[in-house]
Design an enzyme around this catalytic site. Sequence first.
Site, PDB file in Angstrom:
ATOM      1  N   GLU A  63       2.020   1.203   2.082  1.00  0.00           N
ATOM      2  CA  GLU A  63       0.875   1.800   1.395  1.00  0.00           C
ATOM      3  C   GLU A  63       1.164   1.754  -0.100  1.00  0.00           C
ATOM      4  O   GLU A  63       2.182   2.273  -0.562  1.00  0.00           O
ATOM      5  CB  GLU A  63       0.614   3.250   1.822  1.00  0.00           C
ATOM      6  CG  GLU A  63       0.053   3.418   3.220  1.00  0.00           C
ATOM      7  CD  GLU A  63      -0.368   4.854   3.534  1.00  0.00           C
ATOM      8  OE1 GLU A  63      -0.789   5.574   2.590  1.00  0.00           O
ATOM      9  OE2 GLU A  63      -0.285   5.248   4.710  1.00  0.00           O
ATOM     10  N   GLU A  80      -7.588   2.123   7.522  1.00  0.00           N
ATOM     11  CA  GLU A  80      -7.515   3.428   8.183  1.00  0.00           C
ATOM     12  C   GLU A  80      -8.914   3.903   8.556  1.00  0.00           C
ATOM     13  O   GLU A  80      -9.900   3.529   7.918  1.00  0.00           O
ATOM     14  CB  GLU A  80      -6.849   4.445   7.244  1.00  0.00           C
ATOM     15  CG  GLU A  80      -6.638   5.812   7.857  1.00  0.00           C
ATOM     16  CD  GLU A  80      -5.796   6.731   6.976  1.00  0.00           C
ATOM     17  OE1 GLU A  80      -5.449   7.836   7.436  1.00  0.00           O
ATOM     18  OE2 GLU A  80      -5.491   6.340   5.825  1.00  0.00           O
ATOM     19  N   ASN A 105       4.030   7.961  10.775  1.00  0.00           N
ATOM     20  CA  ASN A 105       3.478   7.750   9.446  1.00  0.00           C
ATOM     21  C   ASN A 105       3.727   8.998   8.601  1.00  0.00           C
ATOM     22  O   ASN A 105       3.394  10.106   9.025  1.00  0.00           O
ATOM     23  CB  ASN A 105       1.969   7.500   9.532  1.00  0.00           C
ATOM     24  CG  ASN A 105       1.293   7.665   8.166  1.00  0.00           C
ATOM     25  OD1 ASN A 105       1.389   6.793   7.306  1.00  0.00           O
ATOM     26  ND2 ASN A 105       0.646   8.810   7.951  1.00  0.00           N
ATOM     27  N   GLU A 106       4.333   8.812   7.448  1.00  0.00           N
ATOM     28  CA  GLU A 106       4.551   9.916   6.503  1.00  0.00           C
ATOM     29  C   GLU A 106       5.046  11.174   7.231  1.00  0.00           C
ATOM     30  O   GLU A 106       4.455  12.250   7.122  1.00  0.00           O
ATOM     31  CB  GLU A 106       3.282  10.186   5.694  1.00  0.00           C
ATOM     32  CG  GLU A 106       2.911   9.006   4.816  1.00  0.00           C
ATOM     33  CD  GLU A 106       1.798   9.288   3.815  1.00  0.00           C
ATOM     34  OE1 GLU A 106       1.231  10.405   3.840  1.00  0.00           O
ATOM     35  OE2 GLU A 106       1.508   8.399   2.991  1.00  0.00           O
ATOM     36  N   GLN A 157      -6.908   0.503   0.166  1.00  0.00           N
ATOM     37  CA  GLN A 157      -7.045  -0.029   1.504  1.00  0.00           C
ATOM     38  C   GLN A 157      -7.959  -1.244   1.478  1.00  0.00           C
ATOM     39  O   GLN A 157      -8.486  -1.606   0.427  1.00  0.00           O
ATOM     40  CB  GLN A 157      -7.583   1.046   2.433  1.00  0.00           C
ATOM     41  CG  GLN A 157      -6.603   2.186   2.657  1.00  0.00           C
ATOM     42  CD  GLN A 157      -7.086   3.173   3.703  1.00  0.00           C
ATOM     43  OE1 GLN A 157      -8.012   2.931   4.458  1.00  0.00           O
ATOM     44  NE2 GLN A 157      -6.450   4.319   3.734  1.00  0.00           N
ATOM     45  N   TYR A 173       1.753   5.328  -4.621  1.00  0.00           N
ATOM     46  CA  TYR A 173       0.469   5.082  -5.269  1.00  0.00           C
ATOM     47  C   TYR A 173       0.621   5.259  -6.782  1.00  0.00           C
ATOM     48  O   TYR A 173       1.305   6.187  -7.235  1.00  0.00           O
ATOM     49  CB  TYR A 173      -0.596   6.054  -4.754  1.00  0.00           C
ATOM     50  CG  TYR A 173      -1.017   5.802  -3.329  1.00  0.00           C
ATOM     51  CD1 TYR A 173      -2.048   4.910  -3.035  1.00  0.00           C
ATOM     52  CD2 TYR A 173      -0.369   6.435  -2.268  1.00  0.00           C
ATOM     53  CE1 TYR A 173      -2.433   4.667  -1.723  1.00  0.00           C
ATOM     54  CE2 TYR A 173      -0.752   6.190  -0.948  1.00  0.00           C
ATOM     55  CZ  TYR A 173      -1.785   5.310  -0.692  1.00  0.00           C
ATOM     56  OH  TYR A 173      -2.156   5.067   0.612  1.00  0.00           O
TER      57      TYR A 173
END
Length: 511
Positions: A321, A49, A196-197, A370, A266
């Site tokens: 992710e 990103e 995205n999200e 990432q 996460y």
Amino acid sequence: MFRHIIGAALLLALPASAVAQAPVQVTLAVDTARPGAPISRYIYGHFAEHLGRGIYEGIWVGEDSTIPNIRGYRSDVVNALKKIHVPVVRWPGGCFADLYDWRDGIGPRAQRPTRINVHWGGVTDDNRFGTHEFMDFAELIGADAYVSGNVGSLSPYAMNQWVEYITSDEQASLAQERRRNGRDKPWTLKFFGIGNETWGCGGNMRPEYAADINARYSTFVNAPKAMGMVKVASGSTGNTTWDHKAFTEAMMKFGGKMDALSFHYYAMPTGRARGPATGFSEEKWADELELALRMESLIAETKQVMDKYDPQKKVALYVDEWGSWYDPEPGSTPGFLYQQNTLRDVHVAALTLNIFHRHTDRVKMANIAQMINVLQAIILTDKEKMILTPTYHVFAMYQPFMEAVPYPARVTGPQYSFGGHSMAMVDVSAARGKDGKLYLALLNNDPHRSARVATGLTGRARGLILTGPAMDSHNSFDRPDAVKPMPFAAGNGGTLTMDLPSKALVVVAVE
């Protein structure tokens, strides 16, 4: 003859207690009569990103840089990524994608506009790294491109134009514009994310509205049919108060045509302090590993909803992710999310990859967050210096699992427990590699006790071990090889037993 051989240098590096203490007895059973769906190589994907030093300095330094480069891309980074056969890279975000106008990143670099990165640090981005630079980068390292489209602030028409610019081989205006900008032949765009999200930074949408948005955009955003571009719907997350079951159900029920559904998670505490990446307590070790293991139940729950509406499993699940998320390193810019990477992150990565191996019927892609200098990065840079993190070495060690056929594996033995946390002391993944060999990944989660694993298999095991003297053992720019894989071998041809030191990952081929 081989018998629990670990490199002498490793033994010297370990505390005396880790070597002298009697190992705990563990039993492993591998059911080779029940093969699963092959492990997609895309499970070992990455995410890059426009965030902190992930793109600029991490990947791109420019052709005029004193840092050795290949057409502007760091040579050391390119070479390191090629070695682990990166299968796919997702770009440009993340939240950055939700305000990204692709036209800002094409044409002569000196003429590209400078924008403010409002999501990550409020710094300026002069768009030196745009569509051409990303697509060429993916080609350079041999990876497929996964472009995350902006459905939060741009129209379906704008997204369709972007895809046409990338993929068209016609004489129409957009393809001609691409040619004038230096690329004659179209690129292959294997994956395109419809947002995205969308539940958060991608628009704060309700599940039903997000499903409608996906149906609308996916109708109009198309590549040449022969390219087989996969359209990825923006799915839910396990890190917010959102009911991810409700979000997944809305997407499957109302989302229109989709080839894959994304999911983000996460290993990050919510409602309490994340803590530092180094210098942490055993409480933080156990807590982080338990958070990583939560991926199992989240995937199982998501699969249950997907199976209800797609029993034939035509729609893949992409965990695009995932990774650890700690406090930024002291002295770094907080919005850049720069953190160190330790032996604890070896366990986060291995536990997570092992979970993906157990759900290959649905999980067909995953992208660690990432790639460089951000969160659980596989590479860290400091101007001209570069180091490979312990997580990089996990990806290197797991290479034989790419497209391997997984088998159910059961470990019988004690738990590792600390405070209110408890988990299996040893975690395992087993698969038949493309070379015909049986591969085992064995992870000892206990930071103190060693384990003696009786496998019930016959033969010898050869491979690599990754461990260190402390829970937060890590590589630094002064000591870049403090944590690295070392040779491991066990067995004498009879029944195979392996000794695992504390806090260690072993990946072996059974011969």
